[in-house]
Structure formats: C-alpha cells, structure tokens
Design a protein around this motif. Structure first.
Motif, PDB file in Angstrom:
ATOM      1  N   GLU A  40       0.956  -1.204   0.010  1.00  0.00           N
ATOM      2  CA  GLU A  40      -0.156  -0.079  -0.033  1.00  0.00           C
ATOM      3  C   GLU A  40       0.857   1.310  -0.045  1.00  0.00           C
ATOM      4  O   GLU A  40       0.485   2.360  -0.776  1.00  0.00           O
ATOM      5  CB  GLU A  40      -0.868  -0.179   1.326  1.00  0.00           C
ATOM      6  N   PHE A  41       2.000   1.267   0.629  1.00  0.00           N
ATOM      7  CA  PHE A  41       2.744   2.257   0.790  1.00  0.00           C
ATOM      8  C   PHE A  41       3.687   2.627  -0.530  1.00  0.00           C
ATOM      9  O   PHE A  41       3.567   3.845  -1.088  1.00  0.00           O
ATOM     10  CB  PHE A  41       4.174   1.830   1.735  1.00  0.00           C
ATOM     11  N   LEU A  42       3.724   1.589  -1.455  1.00  0.00           N
ATOM     12  CA  LEU A  42       4.355   1.642  -2.890  1.00  0.00           C
ATOM     13  C   LEU A  42       3.204   2.236  -3.545  1.00  0.00           C
ATOM     14  O   LEU A  42       3.522   3.095  -4.483  1.00  0.00           O
ATOM     15  CB  LEU A  42       5.014   0.205  -3.118  1.00  0.00           C
ATOM     16  N   ASP A  44       0.239   3.907  -3.021  1.00  0.00           N
ATOM     17  CA  ASP A  44       0.032   5.139  -2.839  1.00  0.00           C
ATOM     18  C   ASP A  44       1.237   6.099  -3.510  1.00  0.00           C
ATOM     19  O   ASP A  44       0.412   7.055  -4.154  1.00  0.00           O
ATOM     20  CB  ASP A  44       0.162   5.665  -1.383  1.00  0.00           C
ATOM     21  N   ALA A  45       2.381   6.062  -3.459  1.00  0.00           N
ATOM     22  CA  ALA A  45       3.353   6.648  -4.173  1.00  0.00           C
ATOM     23  C   ALA A  45       2.997   6.848  -5.740  1.00  0.00           C
ATOM     24  O   ALA A  45       3.306   7.574  -6.421  1.00  0.00           O
ATOM     25  CB  ALA A  45       4.629   6.371  -3.719  1.00  0.00           C
ATOM     26  N   VAL A  46       3.014   5.548  -6.135  1.00  0.00           N
ATOM     27  CA  VAL A  46       2.968   5.176  -7.570  1.00  0.00           C
ATOM     28  C   VAL A  46       1.696   6.088  -8.064  1.00  0.00           C
ATOM     29  O   VAL A  46       1.589   6.585  -9.264  1.00  0.00           O
ATOM     30  CB  VAL A  46       3.337   3.939  -8.128  1.00  0.00           C
TER      31      VAL A  46
END
Lengths: 225, 225
Positions: A40-42, A44-46
């Motif tokens: 989810e962290f990744l 969100d950024a993409v």
C-alpha cells in the motif's frame, strides 16, 4: 488457492507471482506473517505520480495549486474505494472473522488500502509503463464521461479562444450561490459573454463549476455557428 | 543563453530540450510566462516514489510506518536543499532582482523547489528509469557513508541472526536518554545481548539509534569471531 482470474480480468493484468496478489489482498487483521501495508505504501506513491503526471499533461495551463487540488479530488480514500468497488475487490480480500462480522469487506479504509496495494504490486512486478494504462483505464471507466470531461479538459481556455475570436472579449464567471457545510461545499456559477448569460452550473469547487458552465457555453456557441 | 554544462555534469544528465532546464530553473519572481511550479509538482511526486521504492526494497522487514518515517527524513525541504547545494543549483536559478537582494539564491524554499523541478524535468524528458539512478547517486554522495549505512541497511535484522546463532537469544534495546526539543529530538539507546551491554548510540529517532547501536554490536561480535 483461490481463483483470481476474474479480478485479473477486471484489472486487465495477470500476476506472474501469485504470492504478490495474495499479499496485496491480505488485511493486517488476517494475522499472517505478511499483510498489504508495505505494498500500500508503494501503491500510494505510484498512484500519486500517475495521476499527477496525467493532470500535468492534460492541463498545460493549470498551475501547481490547481493540479494539486484536482489530484486531491481523485487520489483519496473515497476515490480509491470507488475504484476498488468497480473491480469488486471486496470479494477477494483476506480479513479476520471478527473483521468479517464487522462488515470489514465493505469498509472504505480496507478497500482503499487493498486497492493501493494491488497497484503497488503491479508496479513492483511490471513497472510504471505497465501500471499507467491500467490506472488510467480504471479512472476513465469509473468517472462518467461528463464528470471526467469537466475534470480533465480545459473548457475555460477553449471557450476563451472562441469568444475572443467571435466577440473580441473573454467570458465572465459569477458565483451565484454556495451550498452545504464547509467540508463538502458546492458552488453555483453563471457565465456571461458579451453582456449575455449562457447558463449556470454547479460543482464541488469554483473551478469545477466554472469548467462545467464553460462547457455549456461552448455547446451553445458551437450550436449557433 | 547560459551554459548549463557544469550543472548537467553534476547531475550526470544532459537535457535535450534546453527550454525544459530553463523552465525548471525559473522562480516565479522572475516574471516570465512560465516558472518552475508545474515541474516542481511533477518532481515532488516522482521523488516520493523513487525514495519510497528504494526504501521498500532496502528494508524488506520494515512496516509501512517505518518506511514512511525514514522517507519523511529524506524527502523534505531540508533534504532537497542539501541536494540542491551539492550541485550548486543556486548559481543557476533565475530570480527577480528583489529576490536576489533578499538572498533568494540561498533560500531553502527556492532551492528545494528548483531541485524538485529539475528532477521533474528529467522525468518528463527521459522517464523513470533515467531519473532513478540520478536521484540515488545524489543521495548516496550527499549523505556520508555511515549515516546512509545506518539509514539504508537493516542492522537490527542482521544482528538478530548473529545472536540467535551464537547465543540462542535476541538483542535487547534500552532507551537511555532523549535530548532536544520535540521537533528535533535525539535518542540514546543501549544494546544488551545475553545480559551484557555492547555500547550506546544516538540517533534522530529510536529506530535510527537502534540501527546505529546494532551496527556497533555487529562490529564487536564480528571482531571476536
């Protein structure tokens, strides 16, 4: 192992590594050694980058503040929950039985996080060029044509070019009214060209209302060509 | 036209479209029809992704909260100003003479925004795969080896593997003290393995202090092999 082929069909993407889709679908309540928070962290950024770049290219005359505002209207829990529901993501999520009883499968936070995680997983496996068209297609299918047109096209600029050529003047926008509480205000805006009004429209921001009423004026002016 | 070849050498990147580097270097005070705010919007999103992905891959055992915290320590105005100064970006920025008198060329906000804009411009022209190594090289050169080692390596995990094999137990970390005001607190942490202490270290977060002291313990244990 479950069958993810229907979900993969909705996404238009087949995972090579099925462990990756499983991780992306696993809510932390499920008590496995892994869950979808890192993906989810990744994701969100993409997603922030993909939507940001899309708006950057679509609105060549909008400034940073306008781009940020439009992005924020799409890149948020409500927006991602909507996209998650479009692909019926809730049916596939792994949650604890307590969370199940608590209607976790339909909770916005759980759906939105899983959506971001799935996007992060595709990015991790296949990169930005594979993910971009998937995200843009999901957005395009979810937001109905008129909304998306208003959001993604610069009708104000297009109209200004028409009125300068035809009347030698630019349109004026007037705020007629605003509705609702502060956190979900709506605005009604009228448009005036050459001292004549061409209609009113509502929108979730002044900018969106102006875009919507500019579209109305364009249709009228094009009809009278 | 100015000569950007020195800047391009520092970046390790040559712009095909010189208008793009000019736009990225133009502060809004310079009163041109363009400025670097739109490119900064793009650069901000792509830097967030590049650093996020890097940390995601480097810390396979860190959770979302830890990854976010480490990213926030790098992806901010102070961090970008530091990178901007490393490549002497201030010398190339276009600002108004009023801003010039006001020491604008050394202002953190102006330097940081221009750095983001330059990164956005490279992304726009050459894509993520071209920009990634540039960003990671700048980070690597700027943060001295020890800091970066502590930040980017998972010493706690490595140490735990060593102590489990050698002592059949895992290390204990104790917070010994904290210093400074809330917005820039430092922590001192000691490490205990098999009821013996191996030293203390300070860090800008408990996690960073733990990583630093874990590194000390690893060096001691490896020296006594």
């Amino acid at each position: 192992m479950s069958d993810y082929s229907k979900l993969e069909k909705c996404l238009g993407y087949q995972f090579n590594d099925k462990n990756l889709i499983i991780e992306a679908l696993t809510h932390k309540s499920f008590k496995k050694p892994y869950n979808n928070e890192r993906l989810e962290f990744l994701g969100d950024a993409v997603l922030n980058l993909i939507v940001g770049e899309f708006l950057f290219l679509k609105f060549p005359k909008s400034n940073e503040g306008e781009l940020s505002k439009i992005r924020a209207s799409l890149v948020n829990e409500t927006g991602f929950t909507r996209l998650a529901n479009d692909i019926k993501l809730g049916e596939y999520i792994f949650i604890s039985s307590a969370e199940e009883r608590n209607k976790g499968r339909t909770k916005a936070s759980i759906l939105s996080d899983a959506f971001e995680a799935i996007m992060g997983a595709i990015y991790l496996e296949s990169g930005l060029s594979a993910l971009k068209p998937i995200v843009l297609k999901l957005l395009d299918e979810s937001y109905d044509k008129i909304n998306l047109d208003v959001l993604f096209s610069d009708y104000k600029t297009a109209l200004q070019e028409i009125t300068q050529a035809r009347f030698g003047s630019i349109p004026e926008y007037k705020i007629e009214a605003s509705f609702g509480p502060d956190h979900k205000k709506e605005f009604e805006v009228s448009i005036w060209i050459d001292e004549q009004t061409y209609g009113k429209a509502k929108g979730k921001s002044k900018k969106l209302a102006q875009q919507a009423v500019a579209k109305i004026a364009i249709d009228i002016l094009k009809g009278s060509e």
